[in-house]
Scaffold this active site. Sequence first.
Site, mmCIF file in Angstrom:
data_model
loop_
_atom_site.group_PDB
_atom_site.id
_atom_site.type_symbol
_atom_site.label_atom_id
_atom_site.label_comp_id
_atom_site.label_asym_id
_atom_site.label_seq_id
_atom_site.Cartn_x
_atom_site.Cartn_y
_atom_site.Cartn_z
ATOM 1 N N GLU A 104 42.121 40.278 44.904
ATOM 2 C CA GLU A 104 42.983 39.886 43.801
ATOM 3 C C GLU A 104 42.297 38.835 42.936
ATOM 4 O OE1 GLU A 104 47.481 40.736 45.441
ATOM 5 O OE2 GLU A 104 46.664 38.714 45.749
ATOM 6 N N CYS A 125 40.547 33.301 37.554
ATOM 7 C CA CYS A 125 40.443 32.833 38.938
ATOM 8 C C CYS A 125 39.881 33.981 39.770
ATOM 9 C CB CYS A 125 41.817 32.402 39.455
ATOM 10 S SG CYS A 125 41.815 31.858 41.173
ATOM 11 N N CYS A 167 39.889 35.648 54.238
ATOM 12 C CA CYS A 167 39.249 34.355 54.497
ATOM 13 C C CYS A 167 39.303 34.079 55.996
ATOM 14 C CB CYS A 167 39.965 33.242 53.735
ATOM 15 S SG CYS A 167 39.211 31.611 53.955
ATOM 16 N N CYS A 192 43.638 28.221 57.047
ATOM 17 C CA CYS A 192 44.431 27.041 56.684
ATOM 18 C C CYS A 192 45.908 27.385 56.844
ATOM 19 C CB CYS A 192 44.126 26.622 55.247
ATOM 20 S SG CYS A 192 42.421 26.066 55.001
ATOM 21 N N CYS A 214 48.112 28.849 53.830
ATOM 22 C CA CYS A 214 47.465 29.808 52.929
ATOM 23 C C CYS A 214 47.675 31.252 53.380
ATOM 24 C CB CYS A 214 45.973 29.503 52.852
ATOM 25 S SG CYS A 214 45.064 30.619 51.758
ATOM 26 N N CYS A 243 48.029 29.081 43.849
ATOM 27 C CA CYS A 243 47.128 28.615 44.909
ATOM 28 C C CYS A 243 47.700 28.915 46.287
ATOM 29 C CB CYS A 243 46.898 27.112 44.766
ATOM 30 S SG CYS A 243 45.919 26.663 43.339
#
Length: 369
Positions: free
Chosen positions: A109, A122, A129, A133, A136, A354
């Site tokens: 994305e 962005c 990932c 975290c 996230c 974010c």
Amino acid sequence: MTDEAIRRDEAHPNILELSREELTGAMAGLGEPKFRAAQLHRWLYSQESTDFSSMSSIGAALRERLAAAYGIRRPSIIRSESDCSGCDPYGDPATVKYLLRMPDGELVESVLIPSGERLTACLSSQSGCPLQCSFCATGRMGFRRNLHAFEMIGQAYALQHEARDRGGRLTNIVFMGMGEPLLNLDSVLEAVATLTTPDYRFGIAEKRITVSTVGLVPGIDRIATSGLRSKLALSLHSADQKLREQLMPVARQYPLDELGKAIDNYNRKTGLPVTLVYMLLDGVNDSPEDARKLARYARRFLCKINLIDYNSIINFEFRPAYDEIRNSFARQLLDAGLQVTVRKSQGAAINAACGQLATRPDPAGANPQ
């Protein structure tokens, strides 16, 4: 291209997977001089050629050899979603999230973010990932693979075309999408070098690019000596070691003291500040004591602080801080003499803000995540 040409193209290695150095080696292997690689790179990235036959400055015999050995396959947009929540009909247009399919079917994305005269792309540096975290959604989906440089460049080009269709042009790029850029630093540096080549059609300035990290010290040290003049943003989210470890497991490997030394080294080597990104979580890291710890930590080096809201994610236990708490937190930092910006969150309604990016199954049949 005809259907037969497309099938032939897909049967060959994708030439875009070669770095600029590898492209030079490939041309040498074909007995061609070094400048041929520069010509080819320009056709691929400045002209965005889709087939070798269009590369008029390259001899016909070499074009045929290239077509017999390689294909040219780029990322493509397969879906978009706009966030018009809170849009002023006379102000900024909507934030748009794009789902892109890589040539091997992998999904990522990217987000197009308007703000005044700025139009920011962005970009993602990984599919998923590995850092997990706690706040996230990308970390929750797990890690699939690093992206090639051309796949990051392809995201920028795709969003540039979208921007032109909206009557604008990209002014900024942030590597803040899916993934940790410093875990894929070779490809990120390759992408930045191509996107900032002055005489290429895209040609954005390095100072208009921001590379984000959760604080990988070896990568920060490498950037400090790389000559890169782009901005560096560091996701901090707490200046308390124990709390930061709870929020971001990578903090156990790179504790705050070690991270601070890396930031100081980066300041000294580049003369540039670091942006400390601090996401305010209700009742977690938004107390006056948290603000005092952040102020003490940030005074150690050249930096500015971006305070951002937490963007709610289904099945995550966190909540954004209340407005009065956020404003009080910011005032404490300002009173301590620090440079502070409270950043407006955009795209939350479409899971484009974010920490919210995470690919889902595509109805057209792309790989599910």
